[in-house]
Motif scaffolding. Structure first.
Motif, short mmCIF file in Angstrom:
data_model
loop_
_atom_site.label_atom_id
_atom_site.label_comp_id
_atom_site.label_asym_id
_atom_site.label_seq_id
_atom_site.Cartn_x
_atom_site.Cartn_y
_atom_site.Cartn_z
N GLY A 767 -40.51 3.19 -17.35
CA GLY A 767 -41.65 4.00 -17.76
C GLY A 767 -42.70 4.19 -16.69
O GLY A 767 -43.53 5.10 -16.80
N ALA A 768 -42.70 3.34 -15.65
CA ALA A 768 -43.70 3.44 -14.59
C ALA A 768 -43.40 4.65 -13.70
O ALA A 768 -42.24 5.04 -13.53
CB ALA A 768 -43.74 2.17 -13.76
N ARG A 769 -44.44 5.24 -13.13
CA ARG A 769 -44.27 6.34 -12.18
C ARG A 769 -44.41 5.79 -10.77
O ARG A 769 -45.25 4.94 -10.50
CB ARG A 769 -45.31 7.44 -12.43
N ILE A 770 -43.56 6.29 -9.86
CA ILE A 770 -43.47 5.70 -8.53
C ILE A 770 -43.21 6.79 -7.50
O ILE A 770 -42.56 7.80 -7.78
CB ILE A 770 -42.36 4.62 -8.49
N ARG A 771 -43.75 6.58 -6.28
CA ARG A 771 -43.46 7.45 -5.14
C ARG A 771 -42.65 6.64 -4.13
O ARG A 771 -43.01 5.50 -3.81
CB ARG A 771 -44.74 7.98 -4.51
#
Length: 800
Positions: A767-771
């Motif tokens: 669910g986490a957003r990451i680059r």
């Protein structure tokens, strides 16, 4: 063996193209698109906004408290009732002051939502707290009915032609609130604050104008001998037993003016920091406004001789405002504005329980005193099951009473003042144990508030017994005992499922993938894993679909504490909480090459036939029914009979078997063994994925302003910067060292990411957003990065 430049890896699939069911399409049409868990926001309210949002239920009760007292007083005391009304109002205000002093301390000590339920649970235990739970739930149910009926009464007072449809209008209002809350209607917002200030301001004008007209001597009086009005008696001595009984009945009716006072304590967590201090200030302001309005309406009713009517309309508050504005230019318009304000705040107050009841029910269900279905958020992130229960019960109450406010009040005060009682006695116990500064004074205040509230409960139960309170008196203990019975059932089931140290057996392998869906680590799960090994799969995976991050983290910790289970736990994000859809997408991704057979094993705990249906859902059946329709997919429900353990027919120890001597490690999910273009040899017995032919080179994609490109546009063996959502996380060994493996997706595709030598990285979770920034390689035929530079991004709700 070097890979051909034309043999490029594929991006991971984002979602399977599986058609939606007709039922879901209908739900989506009625309620709108589903909200993901990442969109669950918690709005912090300023004090003025919190006052408007949280106090509508409380302040709106001033619209009918005076009328409820006059309904009892006039038939016995005649015109003297208007004089008796004032000291009786003074007594009500005295109770208001004492309860406010108690709740000022509640909001400072207990800053989590829950009010008197949390106070009782923390100080008397979860068993006694069920008294507060039943009281609050009854309060919420009756509040919907009373506020909606009173709002319709305000409407009919302004438009008498609507009187024949009083019940239908009220039920329709509840239906609208029900539908709006299923769609995710939120209480936090200016829309819900406006009616409170509109009503308070309108009534302030009425009270001030009424006092001025009385001082100049032109405030009109009503003739009490009119058709349809309640009968006005000839007077009764105040010291007779009958008169005292009537006074107690009037006092009990007047107690309805204090409903909603606990709303601030139930919403402390929604205030800005410091929550307790801001909640206390708001509570005091709310109580002052309520007290001023109750006193002002009673005073003007005393002066104008506004009299209740048998059918409930026109209301006393409407007669007061009509008298005050009579003879003024535009007076009728002002009267209609006051009625509009009254109607709006009462209907808004009817919406307050649609926020409080589902949350309270979820708290009680989390403590295993209500069915656990009440803990689940629905299509639009609301606790849909709680909303449905509240709506059905409140509509049943409206139909049973004909939407008559006076009849509904008979059900009201017992629940309200029982909550006050538990809060007062609970806070007295808290301060008595803590013995901090001024603890004796605080104990005295809360004992007085609790004792006085208990006295009101007893008075109400006696004097209103024949008017409907008998039903509450009967239902209340039955409901408390029912909650206790449900808890005993849940406790017995949990005990039956408790795990002893378990040693897992070495599985034999075949040529298909088995997925064991895991919700908790217990004997039922172990049985499913054991059965999976007997099927000799090529690959055995344990999968948990994450609905709640805290639960997922605890499950992972429990799983790590039992390494003998023998397979890693894979956690997959399920942001819209649709387990069946998540299972379909996962299996469809695994079988999309047309060569893989997948077996889904679903542990099912079998309970008693009667209570099992009530206390537990049938999620395993639903998943099996849907995924079994996919090609190359089989779903098997693995039952574990909890009932036999409860009855002593089985102990569950047949699952606690040691691993076979010399058994090696269990088969694990694939790892990123070939990344950055370094392809390894295929695992023996495992298929080599098909790879599409393609050009030897790609046209470089145009990056965004921040340098990122879509995952679907990344090129193999080139450096790229991408961002997306983490869909799945698992820990797998690489050369006897742990590695954190995850899948990152965006709307165009997905790629695998491997962090060597790590079991856990803070913030790397489903669910986490990451680059990500790194070289794009290959993992098992799919695009992958190994040990990329990464940056965690704000979630969906924070980003917006």
């Amino acid at each position: 063996m070097p890979r051909s430049l034309t043999d490029r890896p594929l991006a991971l699939s984002v979602a399977a193209t599986v058609p939606e069911s007709a039922g879901y399409r209908l739900k989506r049409r009625l309620l709108g698109p589903p909200l993901t868990t990442g969109q669950l926001t918690h709005q912090r309210l300023s004090n003025p906004l919190a006052l408007g949002v949280l106090s509508s239920d409380c302040i709106s009760s001033s619209a009918y408290g005076t009328e409820e007292m006059l309904l009892v007083l006039l038939p016995v005391f005649g015109m003297a009732a208007f004089t008796i009304l004032l000291p009786l109002t003074g007594v009500i205000l005295g109770v208001l002051i004492l309860v406010t002093l108690s709740y000022r301390q509640v909001v400072m000590v207990y800053t989590r939502a829950g009010g008197s339920y949390v106070v009782a649970r923390e100080n008397f235990g979860s068993g006694v707290a069920q008294i507060a739970a039943v009281a609050l739930m009854l309060d919420y149910i009756v509040t919907v009915a009373v506020q909606a009926a009173a709002g319709t009464a305000a409407l009919v007072s302004a438009a008498p032609a609507l009187s024949p449809w009083n019940l239908e209008i009220t039920v329709a209002v509840v239906a609208v609130l029900f539908y709006g809350n299923l769609r995710g209607l939120r209480e936090a917002g200016r829309m819900f604050a406006f009616p409170t200030y509109f009503f308070a301001g309108s009534m302030a004008v009425v009270i001030v104008a009424g006092i001025i007209r009385e001082l100049v001597g032109d405030l009109p009086h009503y003739n009490v001998a009119v058709a349809g009005a309640v009968n006005v008696g000839h007077g009764e001595g105040l010291l007779s037993a009958a008169a005292i009984f009537v006074l107690l009945r009037a006092f009990a009716n007047g107690g309805s003016s204090l409903t909603g006072l606990e709303a601030v304590s139930n919403g402390v967590s929604s205030f800005r920091r410091p929550e307790g201090l801001n909640a206390r200030k708001t509570l005091v302001v709310m109580s002052c406004i309520l007290g001023s309005l109750v006193l002002g309406v009673s005073w003007l009713a005393h002066l104008t001789h506004a009299i209740p009517y048998e059918v409930g309309t026109p209301t006393v508050i409407s007669q007061v405002s009509k008298a005050v504005f009579s003879g003024w230019p535009g007076g009728h318009v002002l009267f209609l504005l006051v009625q509009l304000a009254t109607m709006l705040i009462l209907y808004t107050g009817a919406n307050t329980p649609f926020n409080g009841f589902p949350y309270l029910a979820s708290f009680v269900a989390e403590d295993s005193f209500l069915p656990r279905q009440l803990t689940k958020r629905g299509h639009r992130l609301a606790f849909s099951n709680g909303i449905i229960v509240l709506s059905v019960l409140s509509v049943a109450l409206l139909i049973g009473t004909g939407a008559h406010v006076d009849k509904l009040v008979a059900f009201y005060a017992i629940g309200v003042f029982t909550g006050f009682t538990m809060a007062g006695f609970g806070m007295a116990r808290h301060f008595g144990r803590e013995r901090g500064p001024n603890w004796r004074r605080n104990v005295a205040i809360n004992l007085a508030a609790g004792g006085l509230s208990l006295l009101v409960v007893l008075i109400f139960a006696v004097v209103k017994f024949t008017e409907g309170a008998w039903l509450v008196v009967v239902i209340f203990p039955i409901a408390v005992l029912g909650l206790m019975r449900l808890n005993r059932q849940y406790t017995a089931e949990a005990t039956a499922l408790e795990m002893a140290p378990v040693a897992a057996q070495q599985p034999n392998f075949a040529r298909h993938v088995i997925l064991v869906l895991v919700d908790s680590l217990d004997l039922a799960t172990i049985r499913a894993v054991r059965y999976a090994r007997t099927l000799k799969p090529t690959q055995l995976r344990a999968v948990h679909f994450m609905l709640d991050s805290a639960h997922a983290q605890q499950l992972q910790a429990d799983w790590d504490d039992h390494p003998a289970v023998g397979i890693p736990l894979e956690t997959i994000d399920c942001p819209d909480r649709r387990l069946t859809r998540a299972a379909v997408e996962l299996t469809a991704r695994l079988t999309e090459d047309g060569q893989t057979e997948v077996t889904l094993l679903l542990p099912r705990r079998i309970y008693s036939r009667l209570l099992g249906r009530l206390l537990h859902d049938r999620t395993a059946d639903e998943i099996a029914d849907v995924v079994s329709k996919l090609p190359h997919v089989a779903a098997t429900i693995v039952p574990y009979n909890v009932g036999t353990v409860l009855t002593g027919s089985s102990t569950g120890t047949e699952l606690l078997v040691p691993a076979a001597p010399g058994a090696g490690p269990a088969e694990l999910s694939p790892v990123l063994a070939a990344v950055n273009g370094q392809a390894g040899a295929p695992t023996p017995g495992r298929r080599t994925p098909r790879r599409p032919a393609g050009p030897a080179s790609r046209t470089p994609s145009v990056p965004d302003a921040d340098g990122t490109i879509a995952i679907g546009d990344v090129a193999w063996r080139e450096r790229a910067q991408v961002e997306g959502r983490i869909r799945a996380v698992r820990v797998t060994p690489v050369s006897d060292s742990p590695s954190l493996e995850c899948e990152v997706v965006d709307p165009t595709g997905g790629l695998a990411v491997l962090f060597y030598g790590r079991r856990k990285i803070a913030g790397i979770e489903p669910g986490a957003r990451i680059r990500l920034d790194g070289m794009v390689g290959d993992f098992n035929g799919h695009l992958a990065m190994a040990n990329p530079v990464y940056e965690l991004l704000p979630g969906e709700a924070e980003a917006h």
